[in-house]
Design a protein around this motif. Structure first.
Motif, mmCIF file in Angstrom:
data_model
loop_
_atom_site.group_PDB
_atom_site.id
_atom_site.type_symbol
_atom_site.label_atom_id
_atom_site.label_comp_id
_atom_site.label_asym_id
_atom_site.label_seq_id
_atom_site.Cartn_x
_atom_site.Cartn_y
_atom_site.Cartn_z
ATOM 1 N N ASN A 16 45.194 44.520 47.176
ATOM 2 C CA ASN A 16 43.983 43.911 46.638
ATOM 3 C C ASN A 16 42.957 43.816 47.757
ATOM 4 O O ASN A 16 43.204 43.144 48.765
ATOM 5 C CB ASN A 16 44.311 42.521 46.077
ATOM 6 C CG ASN A 16 43.099 41.859 45.453
ATOM 7 O OD1 ASN A 16 42.020 41.867 46.034
ATOM 8 N ND2 ASN A 16 43.278 41.287 44.270
ATOM 9 N N GLU A 79 41.092 43.881 37.954
ATOM 10 C CA GLU A 79 41.339 42.548 37.397
ATOM 11 C C GLU A 79 40.025 41.999 36.854
ATOM 12 O O GLU A 79 38.990 42.100 37.518
ATOM 13 C CB GLU A 79 41.892 41.615 38.475
ATOM 14 C CG GLU A 79 43.259 42.028 38.968
ATOM 15 C CD GLU A 79 43.772 41.113 40.059
ATOM 16 O OE1 GLU A 79 42.948 40.522 40.770
ATOM 17 O OE2 GLU A 79 45.003 40.976 40.197
ATOM 18 N N GLU A 160 51.880 40.585 34.708
ATOM 19 C CA GLU A 160 51.968 40.280 36.136
ATOM 20 C C GLU A 160 52.217 38.793 36.253
ATOM 21 O O GLU A 160 51.385 37.979 35.818
ATOM 22 C CB GLU A 160 50.707 40.677 36.902
ATOM 23 C CG GLU A 160 50.814 40.322 38.396
ATOM 24 C CD GLU A 160 49.676 40.852 39.242
ATOM 25 O OE1 GLU A 160 49.072 41.891 38.882
ATOM 26 O OE2 GLU A 160 49.379 40.207 40.279
ATOM 27 N N HIS A 199 50.055 37.081 43.794
ATOM 28 C CA HIS A 199 49.221 35.925 44.158
ATOM 29 C C HIS A 199 49.903 35.059 45.207
ATOM 30 O O HIS A 199 50.994 34.521 44.983
ATOM 31 C CB HIS A 199 48.816 35.049 42.967
ATOM 32 C CG HIS A 199 47.668 34.155 43.357
ATOM 33 N ND1 HIS A 199 46.346 34.515 43.210
ATOM 34 C CD2 HIS A 199 47.665 32.947 43.953
ATOM 35 C CE1 HIS A 199 45.582 33.544 43.684
ATOM 36 N NE2 HIS A 199 46.345 32.567 44.136
ATOM 37 N N GLY A 200 49.293 34.989 46.359
ATOM 38 C CA GLY A 200 49.792 34.122 47.430
ATOM 39 C C GLY A 200 50.978 34.683 48.199
ATOM 40 O O GLY A 200 51.562 33.990 49.031
ATOM 41 N N GLY A 221 46.872 40.751 48.508
ATOM 42 C CA GLY A 221 45.572 41.023 49.133
ATOM 43 C C GLY A 221 45.236 40.124 50.296
ATOM 44 O O GLY A 221 45.152 40.569 51.445
ATOM 45 N N HIS A 222 45.118 38.830 50.003
ATOM 46 C CA HIS A 222 44.628 37.899 51.031
ATOM 47 C C HIS A 222 45.453 37.996 52.307
ATOM 48 O O HIS A 222 44.913 38.114 53.420
ATOM 49 C CB HIS A 222 44.648 36.466 50.489
ATOM 50 C CG HIS A 222 44.135 35.444 51.442
ATOM 51 N ND1 HIS A 222 44.966 34.725 52.279
ATOM 52 C CD2 HIS A 222 42.865 35.053 51.737
ATOM 53 C CE1 HIS A 222 44.240 33.918 53.027
ATOM 54 N NE2 HIS A 222 42.969 34.085 52.727
HETATM 55 N N1 LIG Z 1 47.060 39.548 41.337
HETATM 56 C C1 LIG Z 1 47.341 39.153 42.705
HETATM 57 C C2 LIG Z 1 46.434 39.881 43.639
HETATM 58 O O1 LIG Z 1 45.790 40.830 43.245
HETATM 59 C C3 LIG Z 1 46.374 39.476 45.057
HETATM 60 O O2 LIG Z 1 46.429 38.071 45.192
HETATM 61 P P1 LIG Z 1 46.422 37.521 46.711
HETATM 62 O O3 LIG Z 1 47.499 38.258 47.463
HETATM 63 O O4 LIG Z 1 45.065 37.826 47.279
HETATM 64 O O5 LIG Z 1 46.715 36.055 46.571
#
Ligand SMILES: NCC(=O)COP(=O)(O)O
Ligand SMILES: CC(=O)[C@@H](O)[C@H](O)COP(=O)(O)O
Length: 257
Positions: A16, A79, A160, A199-200, A221-222
């Motif tokens: 992401n 998304e 997901e 996510h996370g 992603g993050h």
């Molecule tokens: N759907 C989860 C995503 O795309 C990435 O989430 P994150 O790793 O940035 O929390």
């Protein structure tokens, strides 16, 4: 998805790139370019590129999506919220995948899963429109049996599972949240769904999730963008993919022992 075995050692990494755009937007520059991040991520092992076009465009912009879509060698997972504006835009762009996510303007990040039960008619209409353009639809939902069953009933081929509660859990709650994800995967597979998660997730909490053999894809992603600050972008992607595959292979090898 592995060509070797549907529940085999290969697990897909969706990178992401939202927060590459966050850094770019911080000063209104053209760099770092999300398009460059996407192409380098693919070369470093990403199996798909995920972008979250939020209604407030706080990071990814429409122009990013339009620029990236034709350049990808793998596939785009866009998304988006269940709004007519976003569904129409997705039908214009025609990514391989669209993941429908909930959005609250004031949220810092995606807080929970899409309430498929409450918004069943809206989700059903969105799926019909997207499927009509040849787009595969995923629903970003909590690992909740009724939500998973509703996702199957409404016609989504993919879910997901939101791993945010697992990522934020501490102490004994971590094992409980991991078990909740595992149960969600079991329910999803039992309902004929392709099951992804995200996510996370980061470089230490990802292993137990990647080791769940029936999960096809993780979207992360993050943590990758954060790690790239110190390790470099391509290394950050390579390391995440390697950790995921090692976790999956470990399970596969143990199962054969
Ligand atoms: N759907 C989860 C995503 O795309 C990435 O989430 P994150 O790793 O940035 O929390
Ligand atoms: C749906 C999801 O989990 C990701 O797209 C996440 O929302 C990353 O974007 P934000 O950090 O803006 O929430």
């Amino acid at each position: 998805m592995s060509f070797l075995d549907p529940a085999g050692p290969v697990i897909d990494l969706g990178v992401n790139i939202d927060h590459v755009a966050t850094l770019r937007n911080a000063r209104g520059t053209t760099y770092p370019d999300p398009l460059k991040a996407a192409l380098l991520a693919e070369q470093a092992g990403a199996d798909l590129i995920t972008l979250h076009l939020r209604e407030d465009r706080r990071h990814i912009k429409d122009a990013d999506v339009l620029a990236i879509r034709p350049q990808l060698m793998t596939r785009m997972n866009l998304e988006a919220a269940v709004t007519q504006e976003m569904i129409d835009f997705a039908c214009q762009v025609k990514p391989q995948d669209v993941c429908l996510v909930p959005e609250r303007r004031e949220e810092v990040t995606t807080e929970g899963g899409l309430d498929v039960i409450r918004y069943y008619k809206e989700v059903e209409a969105a799926i019909k429109q997207l499927k009509g353009e040849g787009i595969r639809v995923s629903l970003f939902i909590d690992a909740d049996q009724k939500q998973i069953e509703a996702a199957a009933a409404v016609g989504a081929p993919v879910i997901e599972l939101h791993t945010g509660r697992y990522a934020e859990a501490e102490g004994d709650a971590v094992a409980a949240e991991l078990e909740r994800i595992k149960q969600g995967v079991r329910v999803g597979v039992a309902n004929g769904l392709k099951v992804n998660a995200g996510h996370g997730l980061h470089y230490t909490n990802v292993q137990p999730i990647a080791a769940i053999r029936e999960i096809d894809e993780l979207n992360i992603g993050h943590a990758i963008v954060a790690h790239a600050v110190f390790a470099g972008w391509e290394n950050a992607v390579r390391e995440m993919k390697a950790i995921m595959v090692a976790a999956r292979l470990g399970v596969a090898l143990a199962a054969q022992a």
